[in-house]
Design an enzyme around this catalytic site. Structure first.
Site, short mmCIF file in Angstrom:
data_model
loop_
_atom_site.label_atom_id
_atom_site.label_comp_id
_atom_site.label_asym_id
_atom_site.label_seq_id
_atom_site.Cartn_x
_atom_site.Cartn_y
_atom_site.Cartn_z
N ARG A 47 30.95 0.63 32.59
CA ARG A 47 30.10 0.68 31.39
C ARG A 47 29.27 1.96 31.39
O ARG A 47 29.08 2.59 30.37
CB ARG A 47 29.19 -0.56 31.29
N TYR A 99 29.55 4.89 3.64
CA TYR A 99 30.54 3.90 4.06
C TYR A 99 29.89 2.51 3.96
O TYR A 99 28.75 2.34 4.41
CB TYR A 99 30.97 4.22 5.50
N LYS A 196 39.73 6.80 12.61
CA LYS A 196 40.36 7.47 11.48
C LYS A 196 41.11 8.72 11.95
O LYS A 196 42.05 8.60 12.70
CB LYS A 196 39.30 7.76 10.41
C1 LIG Z 1 35.52 3.63 9.00
C2 LIG Z 1 34.27 4.39 8.83
C3 LIG Z 1 33.11 4.05 9.56
C4 LIG Z 1 33.05 2.85 10.51
O1 LIG Z 1 33.88 3.05 11.61
P1 LIG Z 1 34.61 1.84 12.41
O2 LIG Z 1 35.42 2.56 13.42
O3 LIG Z 1 35.42 1.07 11.40
O4 LIG Z 1 33.53 0.99 12.99
C5 LIG Z 1 31.99 4.84 9.38
N1 LIG Z 1 31.99 5.89 8.54
C6 LIG Z 1 33.08 6.23 7.81
C7 LIG Z 1 33.01 7.41 6.91
C8 LIG Z 1 34.24 5.50 7.94
O5 LIG Z 1 35.31 5.83 7.20
#
Ligand SMILES: *Cc1c(COP(=O)(O)O)cnc(C)c1O
Length: 380
Positions: A47, A99, A196
């Site tokens: 951790r 978001y 992403k």
């Molecule tokens: C998907 C997303 C998040 C959140 O991320 P997770 O990995 O789903 O927790 C935050 N900001 C943006 C711009 C995103 O597209």
């Protein structure tokens, strides 16, 4: 080192014990000690630190030009880590188009603990400045935003946050460090949903923070290991592997994104295309100033303004998969009102322009002719 080299080599070294070129997946919770408090290497417990995660964290620091990178179990866990540092009565100024999950965390988790949030149009500098007071501790900006592709001028905001000693964090998920470097423009923290573009293959949920300054990096690491939302070794390996082709993928995402935006912009059934690369986009000038390309995210609505037309399009489209998320090699389509932004109240959605006929596309790296053909058929 230039970016394309950093994506592959930044912060990396061969594994010291075997010379393996990629770091092994150190799937272990703990590390042996020779005497109490005397671990054999630099690690004690995963951790706090794990060598596979450390390899990713060093890569993150390198590609975002920061002093310290941290890898989290999700993008929201990374955001949560920044918010943890705040106390009751502290104030946050955030962009008004965020978001959905970020907005939900701010307004439904942290607001209840006594932190005050102001959601503003970050292009109204006078309004922004007027909200700053001695309790203002954090400015949170997403640029470009999801799904309206609004931009904020990072350098202009940084000038103000620096003068007022406010921490300035930028969600750089949409642009990625290939297109935009917020720390170079004066931000203190970059946040990513590494789920992403960084990981890029729609196979891992992960988040990242990169701090410009060593001290702030230490504070965030403390908050991370004290609360525990770290990224596991296998997932760290996957994100690191993704980063090694980030520059290649982003180049194609940009090429395809531009062509899809142009196609839609010339289609008789399409009303407005939201893409920072179009000269008609209200933030095109800021985009040219702070981004080196315009990315693969394209939103649009219909001349008819009808919800049914958007839904019909989303049911007909084939190569674009109707799904949550974005930034992977495959093209995805999203209906923000009922999907990604369902957690934002209706009146707030209307205010920021998320209408019932808005569609968001994550343009992947397939052949552009096939993508345009698919759009053409679904719009016919
Ligand atoms: C998907 C997303 C998040 C959140 O991320 P997770 O990995 O789903 O927790 C935050 N900001 C943006 C711009 C995103 O597209």
């Amino acid at each position: 080192m230039k970016f394309n080299t950093k994506a592959i080599h930044g912060g990396q070294h061969h594994d010291p014990s075997t010379g393996s070129v990629m770091p092994p997946v150190y799937q272990t919770t703990t590390f042996a000690q020779t005497s109490p408090g005397q671990p054999i290497g630099e690690y004690e417990y995963s951790r706090t630190g794990n060598p596979t995660r450390a390899a990713l964290e060093n890569a993150l620091a390198s590609i975002e030009n920061g002093a310290r990178g941290l890898a989290f179990s999700s993008g929201l866990a990374a955001t949560d880590c920044v918010l943890r540092g705040l106390k009751a009565a502290d104030e946050v100024i955030a962009m008004d188009d965020l978001y959905g999950g970020t907005y939900r965390m701010f307004s439904r988790i942290y607001k209840d603990s006594g932190i005050k949030f102001h959601f503003v149009d970050m292009n109204d500098m006078e309004k922004f400045k007027s909200l700053i007071n001695k309790n203002t501790k954090l400015v949170w900006v997403e640029t470009p935003t999801n799904p309206m592709m609004k931009l904020a001028d990072i350098a202009a905001i940084a000038k103000i946050t620096k003068a007022n000693k406010i921490v300035f964090a930028v969600d750089n998920t949409f642009a990625t460090p290939y297109l935009q470097n917020p720390l170079d423009l004066g931000a203190d923290i970059v946040m990513h949903s590494a789920t992403k573009y960084l990981a890029g293959h729609s196979d891992v949920i992960a988040g990242a923070l990169i701090m410009k300054d060593e001290e702030l990096g230490k504070q965030m690491h403390f908050q991370q290991f004290a609360t525990g939302a770290t990224l596991g070794p296998m997932d760290s390996f996957l994100v690191l592997r993704g980063i090694k082709t980030l520059h290649l993928r982003m180049q194609r995402h940009c090429e395809n994104g531009e062509k899809v935006a142009e196609f839609l912009n010339n289609h008789p059934k399409v009303k407005t295309v939201y893409y920072p690369g179009l000269s008609s986009h209200p933030f095109h000038e800021i985009a040219k100033k702070q981004m080196s390309g315009f990315g693969g995210m394209v939103s649009f609505d219909f001349v008819s303004g009808k919800k049914e037309e958007a839904i019909d399009f989303l049911e007909k489209i084939k190569l674009f998969t109707l799904a949550e998320s974005l930034g992977g090699v495959e093209s995805l389509a999203n209906y923000p009102v009922m999907m990604a932004h369902a957690s934002i109240p209706e009146e707030k959605r209307k205010e920021i322009g998320i209408t019932d006929d808005l569609v968001r596309l994550s343009v992947g790296v397939e052949d552009i002719d096939d993508l345009i053909g698919d759009l053409q058929k679904a719009l016919a």
